[in-house]
Design a protein around this motif. Structure first.
Motif, PDB file in Angstrom:
ATOM      1  N   LEU A 133       3.311   3.468  -4.122  1.00  0.00           N
ATOM      2  CA  LEU A 133       2.369   2.344  -3.923  1.00  0.00           C
ATOM      3  C   LEU A 133       3.076   1.017  -4.132  1.00  0.00           C
ATOM      4  N   HIS A 134       2.839   0.079  -3.193  1.00  0.00           N
ATOM      5  CA  HIS A 134       3.234  -1.329  -3.350  1.00  0.00           C
ATOM      6  C   HIS A 134       4.698  -1.508  -3.766  1.00  0.00           C
ATOM      7  N   GLY A 135       5.593  -0.713  -3.162  1.00  0.00           N
ATOM      8  CA  GLY A 135       7.026  -0.935  -3.372  1.00  0.00           C
ATOM      9  C   GLY A 135       7.635  -0.164  -4.516  1.00  0.00           C
ATOM     10  N   GLY A 136       6.814   0.581  -5.285  1.00  0.00           N
ATOM     11  CA  GLY A 136       7.379   1.478  -6.295  1.00  0.00           C
ATOM     12  C   GLY A 136       7.297   0.965  -7.715  1.00  0.00           C
ATOM     13  N   ILE A 137       8.185   1.509  -8.569  1.00  0.00           N
ATOM     14  CA  ILE A 137       8.108   1.224 -10.010  1.00  0.00           C
ATOM     15  C   ILE A 137       8.469  -0.232 -10.285  1.00  0.00           C
ATOM     16  N   LYS A 138       9.546  -0.693  -9.656  1.00  0.00           N
ATOM     17  CA  LYS A 138       9.882  -2.109  -9.790  1.00  0.00           C
ATOM     18  C   LYS A 138       9.896  -2.732  -8.393  1.00  0.00           C
ATOM     19  N   GLY A 139       8.702  -3.010  -7.910  1.00  0.00           N
ATOM     20  CA  GLY A 139       8.554  -3.620  -6.580  1.00  0.00           C
ATOM     21  C   GLY A 139       8.858  -5.105  -6.644  1.00  0.00           C
ATOM     22  N   PHE A 140       8.670  -5.775  -5.510  1.00  0.00           N
ATOM     23  CA  PHE A 140       8.961  -7.209  -5.443  1.00  0.00           C
ATOM     24  C   PHE A 140       8.093  -8.009  -6.413  1.00  0.00           C
ATOM     25  N   ASP A 141       6.940  -7.468  -6.771  1.00  0.00           N
ATOM     26  CA  ASP A 141       6.029  -8.158  -7.700  1.00  0.00           C
ATOM     27  C   ASP A 141       6.650  -8.343  -9.077  1.00  0.00           C
ATOM     28  N   LYS A 142       7.747  -7.594  -9.365  1.00  0.00           N
ATOM     29  CA  LYS A 142       8.391  -7.699 -10.689  1.00  0.00           C
ATOM     30  C   LYS A 142       9.798  -8.274 -10.592  1.00  0.00           C
ATOM     31  N   GLN A 143      10.216  -8.704  -9.413  1.00  0.00           N
ATOM     32  CA  GLN A 143      11.564  -9.249  -9.239  1.00  0.00           C
ATOM     33  C   GLN A 143      11.554 -10.767  -9.398  1.00  0.00           C
ATOM     34  N   VAL A 144      12.692 -11.294  -9.837  1.00  0.00           N
ATOM     35  CA  VAL A 144      12.838 -12.755  -9.928  1.00  0.00           C
ATOM     36  C   VAL A 144      13.444 -13.245  -8.614  1.00  0.00           C
ATOM     37  N   PHE A 145      12.737 -14.113  -7.943  1.00  0.00           N
ATOM     38  CA  PHE A 145      13.184 -14.640  -6.653  1.00  0.00           C
ATOM     39  C   PHE A 145      14.041 -15.886  -6.858  1.00  0.00           C
ATOM     40  N   ARG A 146      15.006 -16.067  -5.919  1.00  0.00           N
ATOM     41  CA  ARG A 146      15.791 -17.294  -5.909  1.00  0.00           C
ATOM     42  C   ARG A 146      14.924 -18.408  -5.325  1.00  0.00           C
ATOM     43  N   VAL A 147      15.033 -19.596  -5.901  1.00  0.00           N
ATOM     44  CA  VAL A 147      14.254 -20.722  -5.373  1.00  0.00           C
ATOM     45  C   VAL A 147      15.161 -21.503  -4.429  1.00  0.00           C
ATOM     46  N   ASN A 153       0.812  -1.218   0.000  1.00  0.00           N
ATOM     47  CA  ASN A 153       0.000   0.000   0.000  1.00  0.00           C
ATOM     48  C   ASN A 153       0.858   1.286   0.000  1.00  0.00           C
ATOM     49  N   ARG A 154       0.230   2.413   0.342  1.00  0.00           N
ATOM     50  CA  ARG A 154       0.806   3.724  -0.013  1.00  0.00           C
ATOM     51  C   ARG A 154       1.641   4.366   1.082  1.00  0.00           C
ATOM     52  N   ILE A 155       2.637   5.121   0.629  1.00  0.00           N
ATOM     53  CA  ILE A 155       3.386   6.020   1.506  1.00  0.00           C
ATOM     54  C   ILE A 155       3.245   7.410   0.892  1.00  0.00           C
ATOM     55  N   ALA A 156       2.732   8.350   1.702  1.00  0.00           N
ATOM     56  CA  ALA A 156       2.360   9.672   1.189  1.00  0.00           C
ATOM     57  C   ALA A 156       3.547  10.370   0.518  1.00  0.00           C
ATOM     58  N   LYS A 157       3.329  10.775  -0.712  1.00  0.00           N
ATOM     59  CA  LYS A 157       4.311  11.506  -1.528  1.00  0.00           C
ATOM     60  C   LYS A 157       5.655  10.777  -1.614  1.00  0.00           C
ATOM     61  N   GLY A 158       5.688   9.508  -1.223  1.00  0.00           N
ATOM     62  CA  GLY A 158       6.919   8.716  -1.274  1.00  0.00           C
ATOM     63  C   GLY A 158       7.984   9.219  -0.321  1.00  0.00           C
ATOM     64  N   LYS A 159       7.568   9.883   0.746  1.00  0.00           N
ATOM     65  CA  LYS A 159       8.578  10.462   1.662  1.00  0.00           C
ATOM     66  C   LYS A 159       8.364   9.982   3.090  1.00  0.00           C
ATOM     67  N   PHE A 160       9.478   9.782   3.785  1.00  0.00           N
ATOM     68  CA  PHE A 160       9.396   9.534   5.224  1.00  0.00           C
ATOM     69  C   PHE A 160      10.752   9.864   5.853  1.00  0.00           C
ATOM     70  N   VAL A 161      10.729  10.050   7.159  1.00  0.00           N
ATOM     71  CA  VAL A 161      11.957  10.353   7.908  1.00  0.00           C
ATOM     72  C   VAL A 161      12.160   9.230   8.917  1.00  0.00           C
ATOM     73  N   LEU A 162      13.374   8.672   8.936  1.00  0.00           N
ATOM     74  CA  LEU A 162      13.680   7.609   9.894  1.00  0.00           C
ATOM     75  C   LEU A 162      15.030   7.930  10.531  1.00  0.00           C
ATOM     76  N   ASP A 163      15.065   7.985  11.850  1.00  0.00           N
ATOM     77  CA  ASP A 163      16.290   8.335  12.596  1.00  0.00           C
ATOM     78  C   ASP A 163      16.903   9.632  12.053  1.00  0.00           C
ATOM     79  N   ASP A 164      16.045  10.635  11.813  1.00  0.00           N
ATOM     80  CA  ASP A 164      16.448  11.978  11.356  1.00  0.00           C
ATOM     81  C   ASP A 164      16.971  12.011   9.917  1.00  0.00           C
ATOM     82  N   ILE A 165      16.854  10.918   9.193  1.00  0.00           N
ATOM     83  CA  ILE A 165      17.270  10.930   7.774  1.00  0.00           C
ATOM     84  C   ILE A 165      16.007  10.925   6.916  1.00  0.00           C
ATOM     85  N   ALA A 166      15.946  11.862   5.938  1.00  0.00           N
ATOM     86  CA  ALA A 166      14.784  11.935   5.046  1.00  0.00           C
ATOM     87  C   ALA A 166      15.010  11.030   3.836  1.00  0.00           C
TER      88      ALA A 166
END
Ligand code: GLA
Length: 370
Positions: free
Chosen positions: A129-143, A104-117
């Motif tokens: 949304l859902h991990g971005g342009i190439k989220g895990f849904d488009k990655q090849v996983f190792r079996v 799901n969504r992160i507003a404007k794609g921005k967040f601050v964690l431990d004072d780093i933006a």
């Protein structure tokens, strides 16, 4: 005899909720399905002795089909999907996908964690949304593991998401294990570790349709064990408050047809529910029944929330199995998750993962008939 002992120990592990560790494996039925970025993509068939048959690919960890019997014993596929890799590669709204790093969504794609933006890829209007342009849904996983024993089958996939992929900090090692049990369950274990503080919210985005995808899902009856939702602004970002569902069309604490009050919800349901399980134990959170087929889906999870989405953006342009055009409300999703935009909402349960910590969640989709 040996097979019986292996089967028995597997059954004990699966019933007790631990992740089974096979000591002997019979390889899963698999086939080379195509390629993505020069990497081989496989399609695995996981089945049990009841004839439940689930297909999963290491492209995006996608569950491509789930065949389960109806009350007359007739098996049909109950999830939206395609029978070719190229259809998934051409673009789709996360059918069956493993979603990360953030469901799901992160507003404007921005967040601050431990004072780093941090600035994430923006791929949904102004939001992430859902991990971005190439989220895990488009990655090849190792079996890592693909095996079956007696009455169960396991597929273990892993992926190393590099530091700053789609803007997220930390090299993140992710493992997702799919287990098909003799009780017609799909168990999905999610595990991860990071080498830098980061945020993480993994989920599965299957669209279910218990009619065998023959009709829309408006006659399905839903129970959702949740007393409040996280209302959103016009871009589907939570406002930060919790709103009680009592007296609203969002109240599914007792069974209602999905279509009964959907007309009162502009566009259809697309909302995060706060579940009652705040302890992180595996508990039942939802039940969906389809009266004509008699199929019942029960959902159990360790997560604090679930996104109930009724396929509002499907518009008939995608053709799936059996040549069916997926129209609006042709599937529903119950995406077990942390709440949307949690990195920017201090009042929501934390999604921060730090080095040395272990991310661990379990969701179970169980099929039966009534
Ligand atoms: C989620 C979101 C929806 C939509 C779908 C994918 O469920 O909440 O708004 O983006 O994914 O189409």
């Amino acid at each position: 005899m040996k097979a019986n002992i292996i089967g028995l120990s597997l059954v004990i592990l699966v019933v007790s909720g631990c992740k089974p560790k096979p000591d002997v494996s019979a390889p899963l039925n698999d086939r080379l399905w195509g390629q993505e970025g020069g990497l081989a993509v496989y399609l695995y068939t996981l089945s049990n002795k009841n004839g439940m048959e689930v297909k999963i690919t290491n492209y995006g960890g996608i569950i491509t089909s789930v065949k389960v019997p109806d009350k007359k014993g007739v098996k049909d596929n109950v999830v939206l999907g395609f029978d070719s890799l190229s259809s998934y590669q051409s673009g789709h709204p996360y059918f069956g996908s493993l979603v990360g790093r953030y469901g799901n969504r992160i507003a404007k794609g921005k967040f601050v964690l431990d004072d780093i933006a941090y600035s994430l890829a923006v791929n949904n209007g102004v939001n992430h949304l859902h991990g971005g342009i190439k989220g895990f849904d488009k990655q090849v996983f190792r079996v890592d593991t693909a095996w079956s024993a007696m009455d169960s089958a396991v597929l273990e996939l892993s992926y190393l998401s590099p530091d700053m992929e789609e803007g997220y900090p930390g090299n993140l090692q992710v493992r997702v294990s799919y287990v098909i049990t003799g009780s017609n369950e799909i168990k999905i274990w999610y595990e991860a570790e990071t080498d830098k503080a980061t945020v993480l919210n993994l989920t599965n985005h299957s669209y279910f349709n218990l009619t065998g995808c023959r009709e829309n899902i408006l006659n399905h009856e839903l129970v959702l064990m949740a007393d409040s939702i996280t209302p959103t602004d016009t871009t589907l970002i939570p406002t930060g408050v919790l709103a009680p569902v009592a007296g609203t069309p969002f109240d599914f604490t007792s069974a209602h047809k999905i279509g009964e009050r959907i007309g009162e919800v502009p566009g259809g349901y697309d909302i995060n529910y706060k579940l009652r399980n705040i302890t992180g134990e595996l508990v039942k959170v939802a039940e969906v029944y389809e009266p004509i087929s008699g199929r019942l889906l029960e959902v159990f999870t360790t997560q604090p929330g679930v996104q109930f989405y009724t396929g509002n953006f499907l518009d008939g342009s995608l053709k799936g199995y059996q040549g069916i055009n997926y129209q609006k409300h042709h599937g529903f999703c119950l995406e077990t998750q942390h709440f949307p935009d949690s990195p920017n909402k201090p009042g929501f349960p934390s999604v921060v993962l730090r080095p040395g910590e272990q991310y661990k969640h379990l969701t179970v989709y169980k099929f039966s008939v009534r």
